[in-house]
Design a protein around this motif. Structure first.
Motif, PDB file in Angstrom:
ATOM      1  N   UNK A 328     -29.602  59.061  46.995  1.00 45.66           N
ATOM      2  CA  UNK A 328     -30.172  57.800  47.464  1.00 45.66           C
ATOM      3  C   UNK A 328     -29.255  57.200  48.544  1.00 45.66           C
ATOM      4  N   UNK A 329     -29.839  56.803  49.669  1.00 45.99           N
ATOM      5  CA  UNK A 329     -29.005  56.334  50.794  1.00 45.99           C
ATOM      6  C   UNK A 329     -28.305  55.010  50.480  1.00 45.99           C
ATOM      7  N   UNK A 330     -28.699  54.371  49.370  1.00 44.45           N
ATOM      8  CA  UNK A 330     -27.981  53.140  48.980  1.00 44.45           C
ATOM      9  C   UNK A 330     -27.325  53.321  47.608  1.00 44.45           C
ATOM     10  N   UNK A 331     -27.070  54.556  47.258  1.00 45.40           N
ATOM     11  CA  UNK A 331     -26.549  54.855  45.922  1.00 45.40           C
ATOM     12  C   UNK A 331     -25.267  54.056  45.596  1.00 45.40           C
ATOM     13  N   UNK A 332     -25.221  53.568  44.378  1.00 39.99           N
ATOM     14  CA  UNK A 332     -24.025  52.855  43.886  1.00 39.99           C
ATOM     15  C   UNK A 332     -23.249  53.743  42.913  1.00 39.99           C
ATOM     16  N   UNK A 333     -23.576  55.018  42.871  1.00 32.78           N
ATOM     17  CA  UNK A 333     -22.918  55.945  41.930  1.00 32.78           C
ATOM     18  C   UNK A 333     -21.459  56.165  42.341  1.00 32.78           C
ATOM     19  N   UNK A 334     -20.565  56.085  41.366  1.00 36.55           N
ATOM     20  CA  UNK A 334     -19.142  56.315  41.649  1.00 36.55           C
ATOM     21  C   UNK A 334     -18.841  57.810  41.644  1.00 36.55           C
ATOM     22  N   UNK A 335     -18.172  58.265  42.708  1.00 40.94           N
ATOM     23  CA  UNK A 335     -17.745  59.673  42.757  1.00 40.94           C
ATOM     24  C   UNK A 335     -16.258  59.770  42.420  1.00 40.94           C
ATOM     25  N   UNK A 336     -15.639  58.609  42.204  1.00 37.65           N
ATOM     26  CA  UNK A 336     -14.205  58.546  41.872  1.00 37.65           C
ATOM     27  C   UNK A 336     -14.011  57.456  40.829  1.00 37.65           C
ATOM     28  N   UNK A 337     -13.155  57.729  39.873  1.00 35.78           N
ATOM     29  CA  UNK A 337     -12.795  56.656  38.942  1.00 35.78           C
ATOM     30  C   UNK A 337     -11.354  56.838  38.475  1.00 35.78           C
ATOM     31  N   UNK A 338     -10.637  55.742  38.431  1.00 34.04           N
ATOM     32  CA  UNK A 338      -9.298  55.733  37.827  1.00 34.04           C
ATOM     33  C   UNK A 338      -9.339  54.677  36.734  1.00 34.04           C
ATOM     34  N   UNK A 339      -8.709  54.984  35.629  1.00 30.79           N
ATOM     35  CA  UNK A 339      -8.814  54.109  34.459  1.00 30.79           C
ATOM     36  C   UNK A 339      -7.471  54.059  33.745  1.00 30.79           C
ATOM     37  N   UNK A 340      -7.092  52.837  33.375  1.00 28.85           N
ATOM     38  CA  UNK A 340      -5.889  52.691  32.553  1.00 28.85           C
ATOM     39  C   UNK A 340      -6.336  52.251  31.170  1.00 28.85           C
ATOM     40  N   UNK A 341      -5.806  52.905  30.139  1.00 30.09           N
ATOM     41  CA  UNK A 341      -6.182  52.486  28.787  1.00 30.09           C
ATOM     42  C   UNK A 341      -5.017  52.659  27.818  1.00 30.09           C
ATOM     43  N   UNK A 342      -5.204  52.090  26.640  1.00 27.51           N
ATOM     44  CA  UNK A 342      -4.197  52.199  25.585  1.00 27.51           C
ATOM     45  C   UNK A 342      -4.864  52.695  24.309  1.00 27.51           C
ATOM     46  N   UNK A 350       1.008  50.645  23.203  1.00 30.99           N
ATOM     47  CA  UNK A 350       1.691  50.179  24.427  1.00 30.99           C
ATOM     48  C   UNK A 350       2.084  51.268  25.416  1.00 30.99           C
ATOM     49  N   UNK A 351       1.681  52.497  25.157  1.00 28.62           N
ATOM     50  CA  UNK A 351       1.932  53.542  26.166  1.00 28.62           C
ATOM     51  C   UNK A 351       0.707  53.613  27.080  1.00 28.62           C
ATOM     52  N   UNK A 352       0.864  53.277  28.350  1.00 30.32           N
ATOM     53  CA  UNK A 352      -0.318  53.346  29.217  1.00 30.32           C
ATOM     54  C   UNK A 352      -0.755  54.783  29.475  1.00 30.32           C
ATOM     55  N   UNK A 353      -2.051  54.965  29.423  1.00 29.27           N
ATOM     56  CA  UNK A 353      -2.622  56.283  29.719  1.00 29.27           C
ATOM     57  C   UNK A 353      -3.498  56.095  30.957  1.00 29.27           C
ATOM     58  N   UNK A 354      -3.180  56.853  31.990  1.00 30.05           N
ATOM     59  CA  UNK A 354      -3.911  56.721  33.252  1.00 30.05           C
ATOM     60  C   UNK A 354      -4.762  57.970  33.461  1.00 30.05           C
ATOM     61  N   UNK A 355      -6.046  57.741  33.691  1.00 28.62           N
ATOM     62  CA  UNK A 355      -6.971  58.861  33.880  1.00 28.62           C
ATOM     63  C   UNK A 355      -7.587  58.751  35.279  1.00 28.62           C
ATOM     64  N   UNK A 356      -7.781  59.891  35.898  1.00 27.83           N
ATOM     65  CA  UNK A 356      -8.312  59.835  37.270  1.00 27.83           C
ATOM     66  C   UNK A 356      -9.124  61.092  37.564  1.00 27.83           C
ATOM     67  N   UNK A 357     -10.248  60.906  38.216  1.00 24.64           N
ATOM     68  CA  UNK A 357     -11.009  62.074  38.670  1.00 24.64           C
ATOM     69  C   UNK A 357     -11.867  61.651  39.852  1.00 24.64           C
ATOM     70  N   UNK A 358     -12.052  62.556  40.786  1.00 26.30           N
ATOM     71  CA  UNK A 358     -12.908  62.224  41.919  1.00 26.30           C
ATOM     72  C   UNK A 358     -13.368  63.461  42.644  1.00 26.30           C
ATOM     73  N   UNK A 359     -14.466  63.289  43.351  1.00 24.50           N
ATOM     74  CA  UNK A 359     -14.976  64.372  44.213  1.00 24.50           C
ATOM     75  C   UNK A 359     -14.500  64.125  45.634  1.00 24.50           C
ATOM     76  N   UNK A 360     -14.517  65.214  46.417  1.00 24.26           N
ATOM     77  CA  UNK A 360     -14.150  65.155  47.830  1.00 24.26           C
ATOM     78  C   UNK A 360     -12.766  64.518  48.046  1.00 24.26           C
TER      79      UNK A 360
END
Ligand SMILES: NC(=O)c1ccc[n+]([C@@H]2O[C@H](COP(=O)([O-])OP(=O)(O)OC[C@H]3O[C@@H](n4cnc5c(N)ncnc54)[C@H](OP(=O)(O)O)[C@@H]3O)[C@@H](O)[C@H]2O)c1
Length: 509
Positions: A328-342, A350-360
């Motif tokens: 879709x030419x107005x797509x709001x779909x994320x092709x990248x996400x970074x997330x911090x969680x516990x 209290x140990x931060x866990x950082x997750x990341x994935x992306x295309x291109x």
């Protein structure tokens, strides 16, 4: 070693499959069958692991006969290998049947039942596996027809035919539950094999071994000693021909719900009391439950969403996500996400866990980085600033382990410098890491579910992902543009900089 323990340390070359089996491959003409499933069978045949009597019945509509099908398969395998061994090819194709079938035609299922019945009389089988390598919208429909047309028991005494189901398993918790209920009416949980092909990767199977068989890591695997954990699964490719699927799915469902959370569960779970598939799954489920209970009230500060934009790299124009086929030419779909969680438990609080994935992104690279704390004082160090100890488990493209530690700079006045000790598994001469699907197919035939996801794992991971999706919508979380083949949105760097940290994939490159 018992069979299960051997599974964790196994190499497929060590073992032979003894039971005769029938393998009914729905979607046998598709991309996955051509590029992964049949090539994996070829490798198992090349290693002489398969029994004398087995049949692969590949279904599809597009080819009229077996010759046409095999010619196409041959080309796919040829593209993957330097050379096809004709004896192996012949021995494999002697066991392959092509069966033209449409999911919509009841008569085709009736014909298939008769074929299974007849074939079962010829070969004394002890195993029947139905593999759904099809679009997810067909999963429930095919399963119901297997029951309706009595394909589970046709000429097969046992009522324990197995079902193998590809990802994605549902598109949210409710749809996954509905699908699961349908499947449970037909197959028992012990006979449902949900694939997450990431679990078939060599270094993913190595996580537990590295954690549990090395006292130096085992003793330090907790919040006392670990500063933060990073898991990154970076892809350089775009959406290729899977635009329709991807635009409905995005990175959160394509990578986080399954692969990333599965890797996290293996890193974070408590030590299993034994190595049975059930025990390991139970320990993983504890992590998934913690995730599902996660307080996401600060999500706006803990998440970065992105979508790739066009770019010109070495004179080549790279399309933006929104310009790709079927998007879709107005797509709001994320092709990248970074997330911090516990994780709110004694081991990881209290140990931060950082997750990341992306295309291109600019590099295809998947790894797990475990950074250790340097919260000690030693007068010997004379206030020298030290680099942290760092364990890097490299998943792909290189498979291996790297450990950073401090040492004295030669010929210096006790100056301390960081050095790396590297183990490169995939660089070893003659090393040939088995394809993910090779081990997975081996396991589904043997009935070992260790590397398949249980319903509980899937259900809690969906609950967590649904919560994030909902929060992102409610709080209108920004979608950052990033140039195709770049390092991703700068906002992802700021996520860690706010904590005084850096993404280790960048620091180490
Ligand atoms: N491709 C990958 O690398 C990959 C990776 C991970 C997971 N997966 C998952 O694996 C599954 C299959 O993906 P794929 O890429 O192989 O899909 P695909 O290339 O589109 O293949 C779809 C298969 O389904 C068959 N099919 C479709 N409609 C049919 C109908 N009405 N009746 C009978 N057969 C029908 C097609 O056969 P005909 O066209 O011959 O009828 C074809 O064999 C999906 O769930 C996907 O998410 C794929």
């Amino acid at each position: 070693m018992n069979k299960t323990a051997d599974r964790l340390y196994r190499s497929p070359e060590d073992k032979n499959i003894e039971d005769n089996f029938q393998f009914i491959l729905f979607g046998g003409t598709g991309d996955l069958a051509h590029n992964k499933i049949i090539p994996a069978f070829y490798n198992l045949a090349a290693k002489d692991i398969l029994p004398d009597h087995y049949t692969i019945i590949a279904t599809g509509r597009r080819y009229d006969n077996k010759n046409e099908y095999l010619n196409n398969l041959y080309s796919s395998i040829e593209n993957k290998k330097e050379k096809i061994d004709n004896r192996t090819w012949q021995s494999l194709t002697d066991h392959i049947e092509y069966f033209q079938l449409s999911f919509k035609e009841n008569n085709d299922f009736e014909r298939l039942r008769k074929r299974l019945l007849q074939k079962s009389k010829e070969d004394k089988i002890s195993n029947r596996i139905f593999y759904l390598a099809t679009a997810p919208k067909f999963f429930a429909e095919i399963a119901k027809k297997l029951k309706e047309f009595n394909l589970l028991n046709a000429g097969f005494e046992h009522s324990d035919s197995r079902l193998v189901i590809e990802k994605p398993f549902g598109h949210d918790f409710e749809s996954a539950k509905k699908l699961n209920n349908t499947l449970n009416d037909i197959f028992s949980e012990k006979n449902i094999f949900r694939i997450d092909h990431y679990l078939g990767k060599e270094m993913i199977q190595n996580i537990m071994v590295i954690r549990l068989s090395n006292p130096i890591f085992r003793a330090l695997w907790n919040r006392e000693h670990i500063d933060n954990i990073q898991i990154y699964l970076n892809e350089s490719e775009g959406v290729k021909d899977r635009g329709k699927y991807y635009d409905d799915t995005g990175v959160i469902k394509d990578m986080f719900q399954n692969h990333i959370l599965q890797v996290l569960s293996l890193i974070a779970m408590e030590e299993p009391a034994n190595l049975s598939a059930q025990e390991i799954s139970d320990k993983k489920v504890e992590v998934f439950k913690e995730l599902a209970d996660n307080d996401l009230s600060d999500i706006d500060k803990h998440i970065v969403r992105g979508q790739y934009d066009s770019n010109t790299v070495n004179g080549e124009k790279i399309k933006a996500y929104r310009q790709e086929k079927q998007i879709n030419s107005e797509s709001q779909t994320a092709t990248f996400m970074a997330l911090k969680l516990f994780l709110n438990n004694d081991r990881w609080r209290n140990v931060p866990i950082y997750l990341k994935s992306g295309k291109r992104l600019n590099k295809k690279e998947a790894a797990i980085a475990v950074e250790f704390k340097d919260n000690f004082h030693s007068s010997y160090l004379q206030n020298q600033k030290l680099d942290s100890n760092l364990l890097l488990i490299k998943i792909q493209p290189e498979e291996g382990v790297s450990l950073r530690f401090n040492t004295r700079k030669p010929a210096s006045n006790n100056k301390i410098i960081p050095v790396k000790m590297e183990f490169c598994q995939s660089c070893q001469q003659f090393f040939n890491s088995p394809e993910n699907y090779e081990g997975l197919i081996y396991d589904m035939i043997e009935g070992d579910k260790t590397l398949f996801t249980s319903w509980e794992e899937v259900s809690y991971s969906w609950k967590f992902i649904d919560k994030i999706q909902q929060k992102c919508e409610e709080e209108n979380i920004e979608l950052h543009n990033y140039p195709a083949l770049s390092e991703g949105p700068e906002a992802a760097d700021r996520l860690l900089e706010a904590d005084g940290r850096k993404w280790l994939d960048k620091e180490l490159s």
